[in-house]
Design an enzyme around this catalytic site. Structure first.
Site, short mmCIF file in Angstrom:
data_model
loop_
_atom_site.label_atom_id
_atom_site.label_comp_id
_atom_site.label_asym_id
_atom_site.label_seq_id
_atom_site.Cartn_x
_atom_site.Cartn_y
_atom_site.Cartn_z
N LYS A 116 7.43 71.25 -55.73
CA LYS A 116 8.76 71.21 -54.40
C LYS A 116 9.98 70.31 -54.03
CE LYS A 116 4.95 72.76 -51.73
NZ LYS A 116 5.56 73.74 -51.59
N TYR A 122 2.43 70.78 -58.55
CA TYR A 122 3.45 70.73 -57.24
C TYR A 122 4.19 69.93 -56.70
CZ TYR A 122 1.95 71.25 -52.12
OH TYR A 122 2.12 71.18 -50.97
P1 NDP Z 1 -2.79 77.69 -46.50
O1 NDP Z 1 -3.46 77.47 -48.23
O2 NDP Z 1 -3.28 77.41 -45.47
O3 NDP Z 1 -2.03 79.17 -46.49
C1 NDP Z 1 -1.31 79.61 -48.01
C2 NDP Z 1 -0.77 81.18 -47.44
O4 NDP Z 1 -0.03 81.48 -48.45
C3 NDP Z 1 -1.43 82.37 -47.19
O5 NDP Z 1 -1.31 82.78 -45.98
C4 NDP Z 1 -1.61 83.12 -48.00
O6 NDP Z 1 -2.08 84.18 -48.67
C5 NDP Z 1 -0.80 82.73 -48.96
N1 NDP Z 1 -0.58 82.79 -50.63
C6 NDP Z 1 -0.97 81.97 -51.61
N2 NDP Z 1 -0.52 82.29 -52.64
C7 NDP Z 1 -0.07 83.07 -52.95
C8 NDP Z 1 0.60 83.82 -53.32
N3 NDP Z 1 0.30 83.62 -54.55
N4 NDP Z 1 1.60 84.53 -53.05
C9 NDP Z 1 1.44 85.06 -51.52
N5 NDP Z 1 0.77 84.37 -50.83
C10 NDP Z 1 0.55 83.78 -51.48
O7 NDP Z 1 -1.45 76.94 -46.90
P2 NDP Z 1 -0.79 76.17 -46.19
O8 NDP Z 1 -0.49 76.25 -44.82
O9 NDP Z 1 -1.63 74.85 -46.15
O10 NDP Z 1 1.05 75.63 -46.45
C11 NDP Z 1 2.02 76.34 -46.66
C12 NDP Z 1 2.50 75.90 -46.72
O11 NDP Z 1 2.96 74.48 -46.48
C13 NDP Z 1 2.78 75.89 -48.93
O12 NDP Z 1 4.05 75.64 -48.94
C14 NDP Z 1 2.73 73.96 -49.37
O13 NDP Z 1 2.86 73.59 -50.30
C15 NDP Z 1 3.30 73.43 -48.49
N6 NDP Z 1 3.06 72.42 -47.41
C16 NDP Z 1 1.28 72.24 -47.32
C17 NDP Z 1 1.29 71.05 -46.16
C18 NDP Z 1 -0.58 70.98 -45.77
O14 NDP Z 1 -0.68 69.70 -45.34
N7 NDP Z 1 -0.92 71.86 -45.78
C19 NDP Z 1 1.83 69.71 -46.58
C20 NDP Z 1 3.25 69.42 -47.36
C21 NDP Z 1 3.39 71.03 -47.81
P3 NDP Z 1 -3.29 84.74 -48.80
O15 NDP Z 1 -4.37 84.39 -48.12
O16 NDP Z 1 -4.10 86.09 -48.46
O17 NDP Z 1 -3.93 84.02 -50.35
#
Ligand code: NDP
Length: 265
Positions: free
Chosen positions: A177, A173
């Protein structure tokens, strides 16, 4: 500190709809849940036409589409796995077919596949890199020709504090990133002449389903180390994205940290 005081994913934004992004078309990957959902809603709330993608959870995506439609803005919901280049390109071309332009691209879709390197499988390494880094590359390169022709583009890539610090058990990861941060600087350099900016938003711990599933005592320990003493709300990350998309005309190649002061430099 009570667990409930550090959890903060519930939407509490009740601002009126504005038209400051009217005429702009945005594509948000992974817009069906968590941070991506908050971003899609924030852009729509400010008048942008929004395409958002999901991968597997249709029900959650339909909830977001229904919420956007109440704001009286156009919206397209598209299924696609960003790790598959043909899916990424299809999502971009569907947006262009329907709305004729693409002004704002938010590469948000991301996954974790945690294990220490001693235990990490090749599959875990490859899937995190594929979704997070390759997905960002595929969507960006699919959108850039239209942005170049328009002489306008705002690319905002969602990285993570982990891409800046590393994290125990998250080598895949963190590498993805950190790669996104470097990739974003290259886009900024190569496309500035076309009035296309590229920036990164690096959230710290944010109250999405993934993080809230962690045990309360672990969350409390994490929050004790954060100067602001709580998780970010997804809506607070979305505000940084809105700023870059709407007001960041002279900002490119940089990273906005939304981490409560956990990392300062
Ligand atoms: P969630 O797991 O809550 O949501 C992920 C989203 O991405 C969902 O809409 C999911 O769709 C979609 N998704 C997952 N895999 C794929 C794929 N292969 N292709 C297309 N869409 C995909 O994640 P977060 O909201 O927590 O995170 C969002 C972003 O923020 C990420 O990049 C994460 O790394 C980053 N981030 C998050 C942090 C946190 O603490 N939450 C901290 C720092 C960064 P579906 O449900 O249909 O699978």
């Amino acid at each position: 500190m009570a667990a409930s005081s550090v959890l903060s994913s519930t939407s509490n934004f009740s601002e009126p709809v504005t038209d400051s992004l009217k005429g702009r078309v945005a594509l948000v990957t992974g817009g069906s849940r968590g941070i991506g959902k908050a971003i899609a809603l924030e852009l729509a709330r400010n008048g942008a036409t929004v395409t958002f993608t999901y991968n597997s959870n249709l029900a959650k995506a339909e909830e977001v589409a229904a919420e956007i439609r109440t704001m009286d803005v156009e919206c397209l919901m598209a299924q696609g796995d960003v790790a598959r280049k043909e899916d990424a390109r299809r999502v971009v071309s569907s947006t262009l077919e329907q709305f004729k332009r693409i002004d704002i691209l938010v590469n948000n879709a991301g996954i974790t596949r945690d294990h220490t390197l001693r235990k990490m499988t090749d599959e875990e390494w490859e899937s995190a890199i594929s979704v997070n880094l390759h997905g960002t590359y595929y969507c960006t390169t699919a959108a850039l020709p239209a942005m170049t022709e328009q002489k306008y583009g705002r690319i905002i890539n969602i990285a993570s504090i982990v891409g800046q610090t590393g994290a125990f058990g998250q080598a895949n990861y963190a590498a993805s990133k950190g790669g996104i941060i470097a990739f974003t600087k290259c886009i900024a350099l190569e496309y500035a002449r076309d009035n296309i900016t590229a920036n990164t938003v690096a959230p710290g711990y944010t109250g999405t389903e993934m993080v809230e599933a962690m045990p309360a005592d672990v969350l409390e320990k994490i929050c004790a180390k954060i100067p602001l003493r709580r998780l970010a709300k997804p809506e607070e990350v979305a505000k940084a994205v809105l700023f870059l998309a709407r007001d960041g005309d002279y900002i490119t190649g940089t990273t906005i940290n939304v981490n409560g002061g956990l990392l300062m430099f």
